[in-house]
Scaffold this active site. Structure first.
Site, PDB file in Angstrom:
ATOM      1  N   ASP A   1       0.876  -1.164   0.000  1.00  0.00           N
ATOM      2  CA  ASP A   1       0.000   0.000   0.000  1.00  0.00           C
ATOM      3  C   ASP A   1       0.913   1.214   0.000  1.00  0.00           C
ATOM      4  O   ASP A   1       2.103   1.131   0.335  1.00  0.00           O
ATOM      5  CB  ASP A   1      -0.927  -0.006   1.213  1.00  0.00           C
ATOM      6  CG  ASP A   1      -2.219   0.774   0.949  1.00  0.00           C
ATOM      7  OD1 ASP A   1      -2.214   1.646   0.055  1.00  0.00           O
ATOM      8  OD2 ASP A   1      -3.222   0.519   1.636  1.00  0.00           O
ATOM      9  N   TYR A   2       0.375   2.351  -0.398  1.00  0.00           N
ATOM     10  CA  TYR A   2       1.209   3.538  -0.509  1.00  0.00           C
ATOM     11  C   TYR A   2       1.905   3.832   0.824  1.00  0.00           C
ATOM     12  O   TYR A   2       1.232   3.972   1.852  1.00  0.00           O
ATOM     13  CB  TYR A   2       0.382   4.737  -0.938  1.00  0.00           C
ATOM     14  CG  TYR A   2       0.052   4.799  -2.418  1.00  0.00           C
ATOM     15  CD1 TYR A   2       0.164   3.674  -3.243  1.00  0.00           C
ATOM     16  CD2 TYR A   2      -0.364   5.984  -3.015  1.00  0.00           C
ATOM     17  CE1 TYR A   2      -0.132   3.742  -4.590  1.00  0.00           C
ATOM     18  CE2 TYR A   2      -0.660   6.061  -4.370  1.00  0.00           C
ATOM     19  CZ  TYR A   2      -0.550   4.940  -5.152  1.00  0.00           C
ATOM     20  OH  TYR A   2      -0.834   5.015  -6.498  1.00  0.00           O
TER      21      TYR A   2
END
Length: 792
Positions: free
Chosen positions: A323-324
């Site tokens: 995920d970012y």
């Protein structure tokens, strides 16, 4: 959860070396025709050939990504584009000289043609100016359509789940994939397969609801829509990404990224079910690790989750993306490592293949490999997976797109019609006292359309700027024409603040709730409009600032589920006028609408309905479409009832001193403009063995005077079991359309897949005994019979 061994990495190295050993002894590269460029060869052989030619630097580059900048900085030296957003090859030659795995969200604020030209220019540079010409994989956000300029905006995920119609969900995401691929991207960071068991959580709207079975069926349909049915991903489809893996949907305190500390049994039986279905049935090619921790282990560093379960047990063969900023957060949020180097090492060895969305820590793997701290086999494993994703999408054979096609495909007439149909199917009729709905135009000369969600088009989180949007107010005006006078007032404001633009308010940090003093004035103005009308339609609920993904200084979770912005005061003032009142809800989570439920005769639920909102709402209000949606999540009376998902254990519920324990509206609830009658349930046979199957059938009749849709829902209960089981569990559903007086026999099959559970030894079994089989139009109003399961 359990630990794992190093066996997978050894197996990978053996496979890789065996494939490399099959390659021609003479360098094909020197001949100008390397095997990895040969589209007739098996993909595994092409990957092995390419990997054998790559330097360590080139392999690690595949484990990194960038947006328009390579790092999260305003320094122009880190940017791949100039001030106008045009690609700059001379900067790329410095910043990504060894290539790069992915580029995140190239859409930016580019339209279809501009984005296609932008991605083409980058691909051309990579093909002609990097040593091996490895193409770049681009990804986009596609939660309910391509979140980009002019991308078709379909109903939000929670609304799509309300259709209980996997076919239309598959169609929606097939259309989305077509738009994304035409513009030059190859992967969508969707679907969200989190099981939403706490509506305080601001990301509830991104999910397919609270039930693992429903989320599995809708999720698999989404995956098939994105990826298509072929072994590889063709030029009209994209890689889908199941997220957030795992146990992200019931965080502590309802706070985004809070710990998901549940037992392994609970995790496997409920939270992992949609992901397992996406892998086993949908052959999904990407999974995103979640931000949260499980039993003290953050998902980005959870080898048991990302390797043992996902790959060894389920057979997943795609890529695991971070995920970012998720790898960095192993240090900055979870504090399980002390340096960026350690974060990169832990994530890589745990099974995260690529870091999104910037080059933050994975580049630090280079020195660690040289120093012997990280085995190059781990680099090879991740790089091979990334390369495979580029081969299965055909990027090595033709990475370019046609800007003319991108313009033609994006938000075309067919996609707009699909968005309208999906919106209609998403709408849920919660209450219709006295048959107030559908409205008959001849009965009204003046209608007041009032509320904070009447005039504006609310699309929900992860939306783009579709360039088209029909508000509820505009939809009603278009429906009634000049024959009825439509008057409008805002009534109240939920928030005084708005976002950076009308369609992308989720990115504005500042949030100011509606001012009570100003809202009192607005209510008085609304009364002045409504008292002259024959009918009042209230558009209420929430907006993209009150329900959204939360992070530091960017709030989105709630500690209360009542409506914000003095909306109950507005409703009370309208009711006091003695006019008929209809409430239409637009929001991202189920709110505790107790006052409205008690006092308003007609209530409709819409969540966020996409760019065609107003047209769909008007079609339903005035009877041109009969509502048939059903709740994919329970509506609680208050936060004090949480968790209130319907599949509770037998000991979970007692009455409260000051409130009923039952929900305001149960899971699966939804009325129609007609009525349906259920016949007797038939089981053929009614006794089966442990591996046997039975056919369940029931006759459903439209007993009303108008055509309508019903969602026939099948639930089971294992009446005596060695491990406690829920009081009921969804195991089948079918949405049907029936004309008045017509009857349809609806059939389901029940077997080991539906009847089994994890026993005390964590083995999936079917135990002999009796199962209660229940069928109805919601999870409460059910008819039932008994299935006998015997040991043969």
């Amino acid at each position: 959860m359990r630990t794992s061994t190093g066996a997978p990495i050894r197996s990978f190295r053996i496979l890789l070396f065996s494939l490399i050993g099959c390659l021609p002894a003479v360098s094909a590269l020197s001949q100008g025709n390397p095997p990895y460029r040969n589209p007739t060869l098996p993909i595994e052989q092409r990957v092995a050939d390419l990997l054998s030619r790559m330097t360590l630097e080139e392999k690690i580059a595949q484990l990194t990504s960038a947006m328009e900048r390579t790092v999260n900085s305003s320094d122009p030296k880190s940017s791949l584009v100039d001030a106008k957003g045009s690609f700059q090859p001379e900067r790329a030659a410095v910043l990504i000289k060894d290539g790069i795995g992915q580029i995140s969200r190239p859409s930016g604020m580019r339209g279809p043609r501009q984005m296609a030209e932008f991605t083409n220019s980058i691909q051309r540079w990579a093909k002609e100016n990097t040593r091996l010409g490895i193409p770049i994989l681009f990804h986009e956000e596609c939660l309910h359509g391509h979140a980009a300029v002019k991308g078709t905006s379909f109903p939000q995920a929670i609304a799509l789940a309300s259709t209980w119609d996997p076919k239309i969900v598959e169609d929606v995401f097939s259309a989305t994939a077509n738009e994304v691929r035409a513009r030059g991207s190859h992967q969508c960071l969707t679907p969200v397969l989190d099981v939403a068991r706490d509506p305080r959580w601001g990301r509830t709207e991104e999910t397919y609801g609270e039930d693992p079975y429903l989320a599995s069926r809708i999720g698999v349909a989404a995956v098939k829509g994105f990826q298509g049915s072929g072994h590889n991903i063709d030029r009209s489809h994209v890689i889908a990404t199941a997220k957030h893996f795992a146990v992200h949907g019931q965080p502590e305190g309802g706070a985004n990224v809070g710990p998901g500390n549940y037992s392994e049994r609970t995790i496997r039986e409920f939270f992992l079910k949609p992901f397992e279905a996406a892998v086993r049935e949908g052959s999904i090619q990407s999974v995103m690790a979640s931000y949260n921790e499980i039993d003290g282990v953050p998902s980005h560093g959870n080898k048991f989750l990302l390797d043992n379960i996902l790959r060894q047990e389920w057979g997943f063969n795609g890529i695991v993306v971070s995920d970012y900023f998720g790898i960095r957060q192993l240090r900055s949020k979870h504090f399980v490592v002390g340096t960026g180097e350690e974060a990169a090492k832990l994530a890589l060895e745990s099974g995260v293949d690529i870091e999104l969305p910037y080059i933050e820590v994975n580049h630090l793997l280079l020195d660690q490999v040289k120093q012997g701290k990280v085995s190059e086999a781990y680099i090879d494993r991740a790089a091979a997976r990334i390369l495979r994703s580029k081969f299965i999408t055909g990027l090595f054979d033709d990475p370019f797109v046609d800007p003319d096609i991108a313009e033609k495909v994006t938000n075309n007439g067919e996609h707009r019609q699909l968005a309208l149909e999906a919106a209609r199917k998403s709408i849920i009729l919660l209450k219709n006292e006295g048959g107030l709905l559908p409205l008959h135009k001849a009965n009204y000369k003046r209608i007041a359309v009032i509320g904070p969600n009447a005039k504006e088009v609310h699309l929900g989180g992860y939306s783009g700027t579709p360039g088209r949007g029909v508000s509820i107010l505009d939809g009603i005006k278009a429906k009634v024409g000049s024959g009825i006078d439509i008057q409008y007032a805002v009534g109240v404001k939920i928030t005084e603040t708005r976002g950076d633009s009308e369609t992308m308010p989720t990115f504005e940090d500042k949030l100011t709730l509606g001012d009570p003093v100003l809202n009192a004035k607005r209510i008085r103005e609304a009364v002045g409009v409504a008292e002259k009308s024959d009918l009042i339609i209230l558009a209420l609920g929430g907006n993209e600032q009150t329900c959204r993904e939360a992070w530091a200084n960017h709030l989105g979770d709630r500690n209360d589920l009542d409506l914000l912005g003095n909306q109950d005061d507005l409703v009370k003032a309208m009711l006091e006028l003695g006019k008929p009142v209809v409430v239409f809800l637009i929001h991202g989570r189920p709110n505790s609408i107790n006052y409205i439920a008690q006092t308003v005769p007609a209530i409709l639920e819409g969540w966020y309905l996409g760019q065609e909102t107003g047209t769909a709402v008007a079609d339903v209000l005035f009877g041109d479409y009969s509502p048939g949606g059903k709740l994919p999540i329970t509506v609680p009376r208050s936060v004090g009832q949480l968790p209130i998902y319907y599949y509770q254990k037998p000991s979970a519920r007692l009455e409260y001193v000051d409130s009923a324990s039952s929900p305001l509206y149960p899971f699966g609830w939804g009325l129609s403009y007609t009525t349906f009658k259920y016949g007797k349930i038939t089981l053929l046979p009614d006794t089966i063995g442990l591996e046997g199957k039975t056919r369940v059938s029931v006759d459903v009749t439209n007993a009303g005077t108008t055509s309508g849709d019903e969602v026939v829902q099948l639930y089971i209960r294992d009446e005596v079991s060695s491990i406690t089981r829920p009081v009921k569990e969804l195991r089948g559903f079918r949405r049907i359309t029936l004309d008045p007086g017509k009857t349809q026999t609806v059939e389901f099959t029940l077997g080991p897949e539906e009847l089994s559970f994890l026993n005390r030894d964590m083995r999936r079994v079917v135990e002999p005994g009796t199962f209660k089989i229940m069928i109805g139009g919601n999870s409460v109003d059910l008819i039932e019979t008994t299935l006998n399961v015997i040991a043969k």
